[in-house]
Motif scaffolding. Structure first.
Motif, PDB file in Angstrom:
ATOM      1  N   ARG A   1      95.688  -3.845  17.969  1.00  0.00           N
ATOM      2  CA  ARG A   1      94.954  -4.480  19.074  1.00  0.00           C
ATOM      3  C   ARG A   1      93.449  -4.207  18.977  1.00  0.00           C
ATOM      4  N   GLY A   2      93.025  -3.630  17.853  1.00  0.00           N
ATOM      5  CA  GLY A   2      91.609  -3.367  17.664  1.00  0.00           C
ATOM      6  C   GLY A   2      91.422  -2.513  16.422  1.00  0.00           C
TER       7      GLY A   2
ATOM      8  N   LEU B   1      89.219  -9.148  17.443  1.00  0.00           N
ATOM      9  CA  LEU B   1      89.675  -7.934  18.145  1.00  0.00           C
ATOM     10  C   LEU B   1      88.486  -7.021  18.442  1.00  0.00           C
TER      11      LEU B   1
END
Ligand code: ZN
Length: 386
Positions: A160-161, A191
């Motif tokens: 998610r990043g 992201l």
């Protein structure tokens, strides 16, 4: 069971505090079949298991925005369920412990092997943070853009990043080139990038210049050189300007990055972290960090209002991590029942990461509900539970 359509479980008589829904009132929470069936006063308890929550605060299952849970592979990896789920956290983001070359192992030994929902910020170095004694970007060639992009594209449910640690002992003198490359990589993947500060080569505004809205600065209350405060104790104008344009700040306590002195001044200046996280790791989960609820207790004792602390440990990280769509970070009727009940203890001594301590009440997760089922909690690791 009788012909009465009863609930499975009722959390009775607590103060329900759910910032995502603007709720802060005395109410019962009823759970049936894994979901929240009702929230309201005086719900029927016939046939249900009842937990007396009088005097306690009932909040959405906590979301930990920054942790290190690559157990048995990384020297900093804490056990995810034991360190988090059993202490009131239902979803957790690992902040850069795994890199692209160790990501498959991370899936097997962390994501698949724990009950808690796990996502991660993938370290931009393919090595990840395996051993804190050896900076993962001292060889800048370990930042392999294609590898990071491939892992993110193949595992959108987990990655998610991205994460880069910018301390001088991690990046040497290459910080600008590595940061530029990391921002560009995050941009390509769509992201956020999380950046670890504290002992960066240059003051933090120089780092912030590179960041976009939605990127995250970890360790905003660090007592190490090049933190967020000016010499007069006020928050640096460059930090305020970055916040205004949407850069997010993460408290990420950690073994060495929460100074009560810095936090107290920043909070007095109105500068709360966007994400209230613990930065739990194998190096600090038995102290000085212990867990997320203890980090919440500390910032609350320094002047941060409880509802703002809970917002920053539930819905905000859930949104940043893309978990709000799965129902994390909020108490919705019809949504998955992830609930944590917090009870204030007597005053205890709470340490920061700079050698100071305060005496304040502590919040204890006395009841934890995960996907509708009661979780067996584990006692506070700071000593005998008060
Ligand atoms: Zn960390």
């Amino acid at each position: 069971m009788s012909d009465i359509q009863g609930y499975d479980l009722v959390l009775k008589g607590g103060t329900v505090l759910d910032p995502a829904n603007g709720r802060n009132e005395r109410a019962d929470v009823a759970i049936s079949g894994g979901t929240i069936a009702a929230i309201g006063p005086d719900l029927a308890t016939d046939g249900a298991q009842v937990v007396d929550c009088a005097g306690s605060t009932v909040v959405p299952g906590l979301v930990e925005g920054h942790s290190h849970i690559f157990q048995d592979v990384s020297k900093v990896g804490a056990p995810a369920d034991e360190a988090h789920l059993r202490r009131g956290v239902v979803a957790v983001a690992d902040a850069g412990t795994a890199g692209a070359s160790t990501f498959d192992a991370f899936r097997k030994v962390v994501v698949d092997a724990n009950e808690i929902r796990v996502v991660n910020f993938l370290n931009v170095s393919v090595l990840g943070l395996i051993d804190f004694r050896f900076g993962e970007l001292l060889n800048p060639d370990t930042l392999v853009v294609e590898d990071a992009l491939e892992a993110a594209a193949n595992h959108p449910g987990i990655v998610r990043g991205f994460k880069i640690r910018l301390s001088e002992d991690v990046v040497g003198h290459h910080w600008q080139a590595l940061l530029k490359k990391s921002v560009s990589l995050a941009e390509q993947a769509g992201l956020p990038l999380m950046v670890h500060i504290g002992e960066t080569e240059e003051p933090v505004p120089a780092v912030l210049d590179y960041l976009r809205a939605g990127d995250i600065v970890a360790h905003c209350y660090t007592g190490k050189p090049h933190g967020i405060l000016a010499d007069d104790g006020t928050v640096l104008p460059g930090v305020m300007a970055a916040r205004e344009r949407g850069v997010l700040f993460d408290s990420a306590h950690g073994k060495s990055n929460l100074s009560f002195e810095v936090a107290k001044r920043a909070i007095a200046d109105g500068f709360l972290p966007d994400i209230l996280s613990s930065d739990t790791s194998a190096r600090n989960w038995r102290g000085p960090v212990f867990d997320l609820v203890t980090s919440i207790s500390k910032l609350r004792a320094l002047g941060a209002p409880l509802d703002e602390c809970i917002r920053r440990a539930t819905i905000v990280p859930a949104q940043v991590l893309g978990l709000d769509g799965e129902g994390y970070g909020r108490l919705d009727v019809g949504g998955t029942a992830n609930v944590t009940v917090l009870t204030e203890t007597a005053e205890v001594t709470l340490p920061d990461a700079s050698g100071n301590s305060i005496v304040a009440p502590r919040l204890e997760p006395t009841t934890v509900v995960h996907k509708g089922a009661l979780v067996e909690t584990t006692p506070w690791r700071g000593g005998a539970s008060a």
